[in-house]
Enzyme design. Sequence first.
Site, PDB file in Angstrom:
ATOM      1  N   HIS A 229      -3.707   9.878  -3.103  1.00 46.11           N
ATOM      2  CA  HIS A 229      -4.182  10.664  -4.247  1.00 46.11           C
ATOM      3  C   HIS A 229      -4.632   9.754  -5.384  1.00 46.11           C
ATOM      4  CE1 HIS A 229       0.123  10.245  -5.403  1.00 46.11           C
ATOM      5  NE2 HIS A 229      -0.446   9.970  -6.542  1.00 46.11           N
TER       6      HIS A 229
ATOM      7  N   CYS B  81     -22.027   7.793  11.044  1.00 46.76           N
ATOM      8  CA  CYS B  81     -21.699   8.730   9.967  1.00 46.76           C
ATOM      9  C   CYS B  81     -20.289   8.519   9.414  1.00 46.76           C
ATOM     10  CB  CYS B  81     -21.866  10.175  10.438  1.00 46.76           C
ATOM     11  SG  CYS B  81     -20.725  10.619  11.758  1.00 46.76           S
TER      12      CYS B  81
HETATM   13  C1  PEP Z   1     -15.296   9.504  11.762  1.00 47.97           C
HETATM   14  O1  PEP Z   1     -14.294   9.600  12.463  1.00 47.97           O
HETATM   15  O2  PEP Z   1     -15.820   8.421  11.441  1.00 47.97           O
HETATM   16  C2  PEP Z   1     -15.961  10.726  11.274  1.00 47.97           C
HETATM   17  C3  PEP Z   1     -17.142  10.671  10.687  1.00 47.97           C
HETATM   18  O3  PEP Z   1     -15.280  11.889  11.378  1.00 47.97           O
HETATM   19  P1  PEP Z   1     -14.015  12.273  10.445  1.00 47.97           P
HETATM   20  O4  PEP Z   1     -13.893  11.216   9.396  1.00 47.97           O
HETATM   21  O5  PEP Z   1     -14.299  13.614   9.901  1.00 47.97           O
HETATM   22  O6  PEP Z   1     -12.905  12.253  11.446  1.00 47.97           O
END
Ligand code: PEP
Length: 554
Positions: free
Chosen positions: A184, A481
Amino acid sequence: MLVGTPAVSGVTYAPAVRPGARPRVAEAADVVPESDRASEQAALLAAATAVADRLRGRAARAGGAAAEVLAANAAMATDRGWLGVAQKLIAAGTPARAAAVAATDQFAEMFTKLGGLMAERVTDLRDVCDRVVAELAGAPEPGIPVPQQPAILLAEDLAPADAAGLDPSVIIGLATSLGGPTSHTAIIARQLGIPCVVAVTGLDAIAAGTPVLLDGSSGRIVSDPDPDLAARAVEQFRARTARDAAWAGPGATADGHRVEVLVNVQDGPSAQAARRTPAEGVGLFRTELCFLDRDTEPTVAEQERIYHEVLDAYTGAKVVIRTLDAGSDKPLRFADHPDEANPALGIRGIRIAARDAGILDRQLDAIARAAVGRAPAPWVMAPMISTAAEAESFAEKARERGLIPGAMIEVPAAALTAEAILRHVDFLSVGTNDLAQYTMAADRMSPALAALTDPWQPAVLALVARTAAAGRRLGKPVGVCGEAAADPALACVLVGLGVGSLSMAAGAVAAVGARLAETTREQCRRAADAALTAADPAAARRAAREVLGSTPGD
Ligand code: PEP
Ligand code: MG
């Protein structure tokens, strides 16, 4: 120089301050003579009111989550139930300070028994009590000092109220010896825009008053640096930020190699807000985050409405919708997760569809309905794919509905067999957060293991390289991503590894886009080679920096 885990980027230089000590109250307190009890009660009321006023003042200056936490704590300080118990104790002869502590103990016990959210308020309750007791004693306010001049706060960790109450005009940097990048403290520091480093070993050795140079992007903290060097580092970072703000997209390297710069969103409002960045589309819509508070599965119509909002925010642009990644750190009550010893290795993501295909089918129906008449069709991707067979079955369902299917690469097995997976789908997107967790066998939520789950781990980069190579061979797009894409230097490395799109938090778009625009594809490739062959994340960062040129904030 000390090194911790980077949490919020930015370079600052100022003297260190430390939180005030928590007040102590003697266990066996004297009995207050009857004649003094009324004034003791008045003193408690005055102290509680002063604390509440101060917290309310800070709430007014703060915004968002921080303001809410502070306003709730201000209300606690003058809560009639709490004050009533304390006043009764004073009426029976207990001194005000001891009465405040005893009343707090009573409420803390009650909140703990109630469990859940109430139990989580116990830290706040004790924090408010400490402030009232210090006020009664005429001692400095415990917790965060309010320095007269800008300062860098060094602490073990911060109570929620302390973190929420930080004033970014005077606390211009923050370092903690505990906590992780998702704690947090880090989340609130990010919201307030305070450069922050967490999990710093050896922080205790820096005394209050020592000038400190803090770099929240690299996680470096230098105590008593050369003042000229420090001032130059701060100035360079300011200039860097100004250059970033001027970047208007679209994504490309300095020599014109296209790289899509996309944004990660979680609902309609975040997609609307992301429109203010130059990102050219959505690379990851985390749909499960819309439903974390739901007891029952949202209907197809409800889901359609939410997906529509996100698609509407990016009309005509690429939008990648991830199907529900329920389980582990993001359980959904309606997904009926089994009780598992290791939820991160359990039935999560696409594995839920193997037990109950209905949830996935209905979600794909909703996405297809939201996409009626839309061009281009949304891309949909499944989380936690481990085998080509899972990808094949997902692709079939998506294509039946006119959607473009893809797979997330988050499991080492999927990276190793990326080519077989990619034969069934139209694109891959590497989730480096989970890929790092599973490659390094280290819980991504554990602050103690933050160095292992670092996306600069050469083993993780090797798996990204292998995935990108599969994309090149089959002529299909491969993107990233995970959080790795939000780090400007690492983004260049990922492009050098062969990744064609990067999707990140809205706040990182300008910095990543601007950095790519000043880096050639050849530099990206050389940085990638250097990072891949490094011994560890720190060496990988250093090696990449040598090729890319050092920018404060790397
Ligand atoms: C990841 O695992 O890099 C991803 C983009 O998914 P999340 O962070 O939502 O698990
Ligand atoms: Mg993931």
